[in-house]
Scaffold this motif. Structure first.
Motif, PDB file in Angstrom:
ATOM      1  N   PRO A  78      63.836  30.506  33.612  1.00  0.00           N
ATOM      2  CA  PRO A  78      65.183  31.054  33.799  1.00  0.00           C
ATOM      3  C   PRO A  78      65.325  31.647  35.198  1.00  0.00           C
ATOM      4  N   PRO A  79      66.404  31.361  35.893  1.00  0.00           N
ATOM      5  CA  PRO A  79      66.571  31.863  37.277  1.00  0.00           C
ATOM      6  C   PRO A  79      66.439  33.370  37.398  1.00  0.00           C
ATOM      7  N   LYS A  80      66.863  34.121  36.378  1.00  0.00           N
ATOM      8  CA  LYS A  80      66.842  35.581  36.471  1.00  0.00           C
ATOM      9  C   LYS A  80      65.423  36.144  36.442  1.00  0.00           C
ATOM     10  N   SER A  81      64.518  35.426  35.804  1.00  0.00           N
ATOM     11  CA  SER A  81      63.149  35.950  35.657  1.00  0.00           C
ATOM     12  C   SER A  81      62.185  35.389  36.695  1.00  0.00           C
ATOM     13  N   ILE A  82      62.645  34.447  37.512  1.00  0.00           N
ATOM     14  CA  ILE A  82      61.731  33.794  38.468  1.00  0.00           C
ATOM     15  C   ILE A  82      61.153  34.793  39.454  1.00  0.00           C
ATOM     16  N   MET A  83      62.026  35.624  40.045  1.00  0.00           N
ATOM     17  CA  MET A  83      61.551  36.549  41.068  1.00  0.00           C
ATOM     18  C   MET A  83      60.560  37.576  40.516  1.00  0.00           C
ATOM     19  N   ILE A  84      60.747  37.976  39.254  1.00  0.00           N
ATOM     20  CA  ILE A  84      59.832  38.953  38.660  1.00  0.00           C
ATOM     21  C   ILE A  84      58.428  38.374  38.563  1.00  0.00           C
ATOM     22  N   HIS A  85      58.347  37.154  38.053  1.00  0.00           N
ATOM     23  CA  HIS A  85      57.036  36.529  37.875  1.00  0.00           C
ATOM     24  C   HIS A  85      56.407  36.175  39.222  1.00  0.00           C
ATOM     25  N   VAL A  86      57.220  35.697  40.147  1.00  0.00           N
ATOM     26  CA  VAL A  86      56.684  35.345  41.464  1.00  0.00           C
ATOM     27  C   VAL A  86      56.180  36.587  42.189  1.00  0.00           C
ATOM     28  N   GLY A  87      56.891  37.677  42.075  1.00  0.00           N
ATOM     29  CA  GLY A  87      56.483  38.911  42.733  1.00  0.00           C
ATOM     30  C   GLY A  87      55.139  39.402  42.221  1.00  0.00           C
ATOM     31  N   MET A  88      54.930  39.368  40.911  1.00  0.00           N
ATOM     32  CA  MET A  88      53.643  39.800  40.360  1.00  0.00           C
ATOM     33  C   MET A  88      52.514  38.836  40.742  1.00  0.00           C
ATOM     34  N   PHE A  89      52.843  37.569  40.792  1.00  0.00           N
ATOM     35  CA  PHE A  89      51.836  36.583  41.171  1.00  0.00           C
ATOM     36  C   PHE A  89      51.359  36.820  42.610  1.00  0.00           C
ATOM     37  N   ILE A  90      52.277  37.063  43.530  1.00  0.00           N
ATOM     38  CA  ILE A  90      51.914  37.308  44.927  1.00  0.00           C
ATOM     39  C   ILE A  90      51.148  38.619  45.056  1.00  0.00           C
ATOM     40  N   SER A  91      51.543  39.628  44.294  1.00  0.00           N
ATOM     41  CA  SER A  91      50.849  40.910  44.341  1.00  0.00           C
ATOM     42  C   SER A  91      49.407  40.773  43.867  1.00  0.00           C
ATOM     43  N   LEU A  92      49.199  40.055  42.774  1.00  0.00           N
ATOM     44  CA  LEU A  92      47.851  39.848  42.252  1.00  0.00           C
ATOM     45  C   LEU A  92      47.029  38.994  43.215  1.00  0.00           C
ATOM     46  N   SER A  93      47.651  37.974  43.778  1.00  0.00           N
ATOM     47  CA  SER A  93      46.944  37.108  44.730  1.00  0.00           C
ATOM     48  C   SER A  93      46.515  37.883  45.964  1.00  0.00           C
ATOM     49  N   SER A  94      47.344  38.805  46.413  1.00  0.00           N
ATOM     50  CA  SER A  94      47.011  39.598  47.602  1.00  0.00           C
ATOM     51  C   SER A  94      45.788  40.469  47.361  1.00  0.00           C
ATOM     52  N   SER A 140      36.313  41.395  39.298  1.00  0.00           N
ATOM     53  CA  SER A 140      36.218  41.892  37.927  1.00  0.00           C
ATOM     54  C   SER A 140      37.014  43.196  37.754  1.00  0.00           C
ATOM     55  N   ARG A 141      36.950  44.060  38.750  1.00  0.00           N
ATOM     56  CA  ARG A 141      37.705  45.314  38.670  1.00  0.00           C
ATOM     57  C   ARG A 141      39.211  45.056  38.681  1.00  0.00           C
ATOM     58  N   ILE A 142      39.643  44.120  39.520  1.00  0.00           N
ATOM     59  CA  ILE A 142      41.076  43.804  39.593  1.00  0.00           C
ATOM     60  C   ILE A 142      41.561  43.249  38.258  1.00  0.00           C
ATOM     61  N   ILE A 143      40.795  42.344  37.657  1.00  0.00           N
ATOM     62  CA  ILE A 143      41.187  41.764  36.370  1.00  0.00           C
ATOM     63  C   ILE A 143      41.250  42.847  35.303  1.00  0.00           C
ATOM     64  N   GLY A 144      40.254  43.713  35.286  1.00  0.00           N
ATOM     65  CA  GLY A 144      40.267  44.802  34.305  1.00  0.00           C
ATOM     66  C   GLY A 144      41.483  45.695  34.463  1.00  0.00           C
ATOM     67  N   LYS A 145      41.846  46.008  35.665  1.00  0.00           N
ATOM     68  CA  LYS A 145      43.017  46.851  35.919  1.00  0.00           C
ATOM     69  C   LYS A 145      44.296  46.183  35.435  1.00  0.00           C
ATOM     70  N   TRP A 146      44.489  44.898  35.777  1.00  0.00           N
ATOM     71  CA  TRP A 146      45.719  44.207  35.387  1.00  0.00           C
ATOM     72  C   TRP A 146      45.758  43.928  33.884  1.00  0.00           C
ATOM     73  N   LEU A 147      44.598  43.746  33.276  1.00  0.00           N
ATOM     74  CA  LEU A 147      44.573  43.555  31.827  1.00  0.00           C
ATOM     75  C   LEU A 147      45.046  44.820  31.109  1.00  0.00           C
ATOM     76  N   SER A 148      44.595  45.947  31.557  1.00  0.00           N
ATOM     77  CA  SER A 148      44.983  47.198  30.896  1.00  0.00           C
ATOM     78  C   SER A 148      46.456  47.519  31.102  1.00  0.00           C
ATOM     79  N   ARG A 149      47.055  47.019  32.184  1.00  0.00           N
ATOM     80  CA  ARG A 149      48.449  47.339  32.474  1.00  0.00           C
ATOM     81  C   ARG A 149      49.432  46.346  31.843  1.00  0.00           C
TER      82      ARG A 149
END
Length: 716
Positions: free
Chosen positions: A350-366, A433-442
């Protein structure tokens, strides 16, 4: 007899003493008549004069007898002349016939030696070579040993996911660790695009493999039919375009759905990761491949280990030398963001949710990017080939179920927690591993589920070669924005490479059947022998260097790089019996390809010998063996129907050059002869060049493009 005149000796020999006296008066044939001397002959004795007078007074009845005798001598004379003339004529005729026959044979032999090679392979080679570029137009590429060009760079090569995908932002020139052949998870085209950049040789081999895949040889086994069917389905772009994104969306449902599409079943993070690694050869958080430990290789150990490295990150990154950390490239974030939005739109988000998912993806990738580091930094820190058990790794990075994930990736090979693995960036693994643990808990229980989206987009890049052109164009646009100007390979090239990924054993067997093993082994031995003999003729600057080089060369065993045992058709058919190739569904075939790739990775961990790489086009030095791959001996550079001079001139030259580069990379500094040869080559180039000034321009270009002194062209 010494006092007797020659004329008299001849007369006496013709008229023997045993002849009756009355016959002595018969005159010999004119042929034997003697020349009458001008001086008075010696007078005969008195008795002889009396005898002659009495004979002159004989009756006239003897005249008739003398006449008959004279006639017989005349007849005999003509018979002798006729016989002599006939013999002389026969001799002349025989000489003429011999000369004519000899000239005819020479003409036939000459015609036979000049008969051109009319085989199909020769005709193709003639057409190909007639279109080849003049080697003197690029002297650096043809005559230099070290010109600082990437074309002559030596990378160990490895098969990794990501680099073959247009637009993949990971730095391709500075890989994390170049894995051993067969390790990694992505395309063979990686190796094709970077291995010494020998485009001409590699293209020649790929064209030959294309001919094999497009041939209609009958009868063939089912494994060969499946390989050719896979190749044809890859070429069927019409069916691929018609299918669109639907096959990938169906695949996502098998993974429990996707929060982006609004339908997702709550699944465990590690179970999804295990499924990606097992069935789809996708490694979003780390890379996995199989290879040897170089610290053990020097001792002759052939054991292979599981090797874990940092991943091929999708986000473009760069190294900050001041902070000694990686970071996202700011100038590329906008085009990267646009490409991610385009991908989600193509997948029906859905166009309305694209930016939300893309933003989190870029943040996690960074965050993952900051933890990564380039090869030169890890080398300086001694972070390569760090050995530990799976159990120890689990304690260092607990967010990943390492034993379960490795067992899935290497199924059905049994593994235990005491198995040793080699790590190439332990600090990254710990931080990951620490990054994954942090994002899993959130976010694991939230509707967005960023980690799941991260894994899905990595899966998308794995499966992108099997999707329609809209995905490819999006990736290509990103690649162009990152400054990549590489030409796009034709579709058939991509299909040959993908077919080899899954059906390497089949293509290896087909290529081996078409390789003239006896002719190849002969030329290998002859060229290597000539190479060794020429080393003695060089003027070496250091005698110890010569001894070291000769010891190194004498210990090598050159041979054709092929398997010891030939694969039987029935064995190949059984091996690929579970593969179901669909003629009009390349995506389905491509999914099965990932399973084949997993099997291949598992076999690498157990086998002791190095399997031949059919895509290799340069010799390989392995222990005490100098291996020449079959991919070197294909038309138009080599064929058993070619004249021997052509095979030795073309493939022989390439073999000698490759051996020199590999065995004696610093020959220019060790031999005075190379200096002289270099000056000779350059002088020859100036002589044959159409314009000497133009040649000077090439020399300047050569020197200016180098990083170190231009060797064989003697740039000043």
């Amino acid at each position: 007899m010494s006092g007797i005149p020659i004329e008299l000796e001849l007369q006496i020999s013709v008229q023997p003493s045993s002849q009756p006296e009355r016959e002595s008066q018969i005159q010999p044939p004119p042929l034997f008549q003697q020349h009458v001397p001008t001086q008075d002959p010696p007078q005969p004795p008195r008795d002889q004069q009396i005898q002659l007078q009495s004979e002159l007074q004989q009756p006239e009845s003897n005249s008739e007898h003398q006449h008959r005798t004279k006639s017989a001598w005349i007849t005999l004379r003509w018979l002798l002349l006729l016989l002599l003339g006939f013999s002389f004529g026969a001799a002349i005729l025989g000489v003429m016939c011999y000369m004519y026959h000899n000239l005819q044979n020479r003409s036939k032999n000459l015609e036979h030696t000049e008969t051109p090679c009319l085989s199909q392979a020769c005709q193709r080679a003639s057409a190909r070579l007639s279109m080849s570029a003049d080697p003197f137009k690029q002297p650096c590429d043809y005559f230099l040993f070290t010109c600082g060009s990437d074309r002559l760079s030596t990378d160990s090569g490895g098969r990794q996911r990501g680099q073959g995908i247009p637009g993949h932002p990971q730095n391709q020139k500075e890989r994390a660790v170049w894995p051993e052949r067969g390790g990694g998870t992505k395309a063979i085209q990686d190796k094709w695009l970077r291995e010494e950049k020998l485009h001409d040789r590699k293209t020649t081999l790929l064209q030959y493999l294309r001919e094999i895949l497009e041939s209609n040889d009958r009868p063939v086994g089912t494994a060969v039919q499946k390989a050719k069917g896979f190749y044809r389905s890859c070429l069927d772009t019409k069916s691929i375009e018609t299918a669109g994104a639907e096959p990938f969306l169906t695949l996502i449902q098998k993974l429990g759905g996707w929060a982006v599409s609004g339908q997702r079943n709550q699944t465990d993070f590690n179970s999804t990761l295990r499924l990606l690694m097992k069935d789809y050869s996708t490694f979003p958080f780390f890379n996995l491949y199989v290879g040897r430990d170089p610290n053990e290789t020097v001792h002759g150990t052939t054991k292979r280990y599981i090797q874990i490295d940092q991943p091929d990150l999708l986000i473009p990154i760069e190294w900050n030398s001041k902070t000694q950390k990686s970071q996202a490239r700011t100038q590329t974030l906008r085009p990267f963001l646009a490409s991610c939005q385009r991908y989600l739109a193509l997948l029906g988000a859905p166009p309305k949710s694209i930016m939300i998912h893309v933003g989190m993806f870029i943040s996690l990738s960074s965050e993952f990017a900051v933890a990564a580091s380039p090869l030169h930094y890890r080398l300086s820190k001694g972070q390569l080939y760090q050995r530990m058990t799976i159990k120890q790794l689990q304690s260092q990075a607990p967010a990943i179920d390492w034993l379960g994930c490795l067992q899935a990736a290497l199924h059905p090979l049994p593994l235990t927690e005491n198995e040793h693995v080699l790590l190439h960036n332990l600090p990254y693994i710990v931080q990951m591993s620490r990054i994954i643990g942090k994002w899993l808990s959130r976010h694991e229980l939230s509707t967005s589920s960023p980690l799941h989206t991260y894994m899905v987009l990595n899966l998308l890049h794995t499966m992108m070669p099997a999707l329609d052109s809209r995905f490819y164009e999006t990736a290509n646009n990103l690649s162009a924005s990152l400054g990549n100007t590489d030409e796009v390979a034709p579709r058939w090239t991509h299909c040959v490479l993908e077919t080899e990924r899954g059906f390497e054993l089949v293509l290896r067997d087909l290529l081996s059947q078409r390789t003239a093993h006896r002719d190849v082994e002969e030329i290998i031995q002859n060229i290597f022998s000539a190479f060794k003999s020429k080393l003695h003729e060089l003027k070496w600057t250091d005698r110890n260097t010569l001894q070291q080089v000769m010891y190194k060369v004498q210990s090598l065993n050159p041979r054709l790089w092929t398997t010891k045992e030939k694969s039987e058709e029935a064995e190949l058919d059984l091996l690929f019996s579970k593969v179901m190739v669909k003629t009009n569904s390349f995506f389905s075939n491509y999914v099965q390809l990932q399973s084949l790739w997993r099997n291949r990775r598992t076999q690498l961990l157990t086998q002791q010998t190095e399997a031949p790489d059919i895509l290799s086009v340069t010799p390989l030095l392995l222990d005490d063996e100098l291996l020449f791959p079959m991919g070197m001996f294909v038309p138009p550079v080599f064929h058993p129907t070619y004249p021997r001079a052509m095979n030795y001139a073309v493939i022989g030259f390439l073999m000698a050059k490759d051996m020199l580069h590999m065995l004696l990379p610093d020959i220019y500094s060790q031999s005075e002869t190379v200096h002289a040869v270099g000056e000779c080559v350059w002088a020859h180039y100036l002589n044959v060049a159409e314009n000497a000034e133009r040649g000077g321009g090439f020399l300047s270009q050569c020197c200016s493009s180098r990083r170190s002194g231009c060797s064989i062209l003697h740039c000043r």
